[in-house]
Write a protein that holds these residues in place. Structure first.
Motif, PDB file in Angstrom:
ATOM      1  N   LEU A  62     -28.127  -0.746  13.529  1.00  0.00           N
ATOM      2  CA  LEU A  62     -29.444  -1.115  14.054  1.00  0.00           C
ATOM      3  C   LEU A  62     -30.549  -0.311  13.380  1.00  0.00           C
ATOM      4  O   LEU A  62     -31.614  -0.848  13.073  1.00  0.00           O
ATOM      5  CB  LEU A  62     -29.498  -0.912  15.569  1.00  0.00           C
ATOM      6  N   ARG A  63     -30.303   0.975  13.155  1.00  0.00           N
ATOM      7  CA  ARG A  63     -31.304   1.805  12.470  1.00  0.00           C
ATOM      8  C   ARG A  63     -31.581   1.253  11.067  1.00  0.00           C
ATOM      9  O   ARG A  63     -32.715   1.216  10.610  1.00  0.00           O
ATOM     10  CB  ARG A  63     -30.873   3.271  12.349  1.00  0.00           C
ATOM     11  N   ASP A  67     -35.110   0.051   9.304  1.00  0.00           N
ATOM     12  CA  ASP A  67     -35.597   0.422   7.969  1.00  0.00           C
ATOM     13  C   ASP A  67     -35.890  -0.815   7.130  1.00  0.00           C
ATOM     14  O   ASP A  67     -36.904  -0.881   6.426  1.00  0.00           O
ATOM     15  CB  ASP A  67     -34.575   1.309   7.246  1.00  0.00           C
ATOM     16  N   GLU A  68     -34.983  -1.788   7.193  1.00  0.00           N
ATOM     17  CA  GLU A  68     -35.172  -3.035   6.430  1.00  0.00           C
ATOM     18  C   GLU A  68     -36.418  -3.784   6.910  1.00  0.00           C
ATOM     19  O   GLU A  68     -37.158  -4.343   6.095  1.00  0.00           O
ATOM     20  CB  GLU A  68     -33.941  -3.934   6.569  1.00  0.00           C
ATOM     21  N   ASP A  84     -44.395  -1.935  13.160  1.00  0.00           N
ATOM     22  CA  ASP A  84     -43.782  -1.265  14.304  1.00  0.00           C
ATOM     23  C   ASP A  84     -43.138  -2.267  15.252  1.00  0.00           C
ATOM     24  O   ASP A  84     -42.012  -2.075  15.701  1.00  0.00           O
ATOM     25  CB  ASP A  84     -44.817  -0.447  15.077  1.00  0.00           C
ATOM     26  N   LYS A  85     -43.874  -3.319  15.564  1.00  0.00           N
ATOM     27  CA  LYS A  85     -43.354  -4.322  16.505  1.00  0.00           C
ATOM     28  C   LYS A  85     -42.068  -4.954  15.981  1.00  0.00           C
ATOM     29  O   LYS A  85     -41.131  -5.179  16.741  1.00  0.00           O
ATOM     30  CB  LYS A  85     -44.411  -5.392  16.771  1.00  0.00           C
ATOM     31  N   GLU A  91     -34.859   0.059  16.031  1.00  0.00           N
ATOM     32  CA  GLU A  91     -34.871   1.520  16.023  1.00  0.00           C
ATOM     33  C   GLU A  91     -34.562   2.123  17.384  1.00  0.00           C
ATOM     34  O   GLU A  91     -33.993   3.209  17.465  1.00  0.00           O
ATOM     35  CB  GLU A  91     -36.239   2.021  15.536  1.00  0.00           C
ATOM     36  N   THR A  92     -34.936   1.422  18.449  1.00  0.00           N
ATOM     37  CA  THR A  92     -34.718   1.951  19.791  1.00  0.00           C
ATOM     38  C   THR A  92     -33.509   1.339  20.481  1.00  0.00           C
ATOM     39  O   THR A  92     -33.112   1.802  21.540  1.00  0.00           O
ATOM     40  CB  THR A  92     -35.961   1.742  20.678  1.00  0.00           C
ATOM     41  N   GLY A  93     -32.926   0.292  19.895  1.00  0.00           N
ATOM     42  CA  GLY A  93     -31.790  -0.386  20.521  1.00  0.00           C
ATOM     43  C   GLY A  93     -30.480   0.342  20.286  1.00  0.00           C
ATOM     44  O   GLY A  93     -30.362   1.206  19.409  1.00  0.00           O
ATOM     45  N   HIS A  94     -29.503  -0.007  21.093  1.00  0.00           N
ATOM     46  CA  HIS A  94     -28.164   0.583  20.969  1.00  0.00           C
ATOM     47  C   HIS A  94     -27.106  -0.463  20.612  1.00  0.00           C
ATOM     48  O   HIS A  94     -26.116  -0.151  19.975  1.00  0.00           O
ATOM     49  CB  HIS A  94     -27.771   1.295  22.263  1.00  0.00           C
TER      50      HIS A  94
END
Length: 192
Positions: A62-63, A67-68, A84-85, A91-94
């Motif tokens: 996910l990270r 980045d992509e 950001d959106k 970036e914040t998901g698991h």
């Protein structure tokens, strides 16, 4: 007389997506996610084409998508808010399941019907996750519609596209319910 399932109907009448940013750890294990994916794959499918597939992203994967998304936003000239959106859901998901529409050639089943079927899969996946006790949310955003992101970050072919990212995790806060549609404004009864 039909044989009702009051528990299932109550679930559908009270179901509520959870904001993706409020979904924490733990997330479903592969063994816990498999019946959720199985339920989603049982969605109505005219012509039995199965015009969908799933890609499960966790943690570092996910990270990488975040980045992509940022790199894609820069290439497209998007402003910081748009970048950001598009990136923050990754970036914040698991854990997120990308539901991929895979258009299948068919003389009988129009492409639009295949798209509808994939939308049904997204909703079924969301509801199966919620029914399993997880928090879940169906997100899209500009990365879901950007061909270069789909090709570079997800490896999708030209005949594939993202129907949505279903984020699944542990609910950390319960959102208030939101106003629901007024049936008197959207239902027409035809009896003769």
């Amino acid at each position: 007389m039909p044989d009702p399932n009051p528990a299932a109907l109550d679930f559908l009448l009270t179901r509520r997506s959870r904001p993706a940013k409020t979904l924490g750890l733990p997330v479903p294990t592969p063994e816990q996610l498999t019946p959720i994916l199985t339920a989603a794959a049982r969605s109505p499918d005219h012509g039995k084409l199965e015009p969908w597939r799933f890609i499960v992203f966790e943690g570092i994967a996910l990270r990488r998508l975040g980045d992509e998304a940022r790199a894609c936003a820069k290439t497209r000239g998007l402003d910081a808010e748009q970048a950001d959106k598009g990136a923050q859901q990754f970036e914040t998901g698991h854990l997120a399941v990308a539901v991929i529409e895979v258009q299948k050639p068919s003389e009988k089943i129009p492409a639009l019907e295949q798209t509808y079927a994939v939308g049904g899969v997204c909703l079924a996946l969301l509801n199966a996750a919620l029914a399993s006790g997880w928090g879940a949310n169906w997100l899209s955003g500009w990365p879901s519609h950007d061909r270069s992101f789909m090709a570079d970050a997800l490896g999708l072919a030209a005949y594939e596209r993202v129907a949505g990212f279903i984020h699944i995790g542990t609910e950390t806060s319960a959102p208030p319910d939101r106003p629901r549609p007024d049936l008197s404004q959207i239902v027409t009864w035809c009896r003769s």
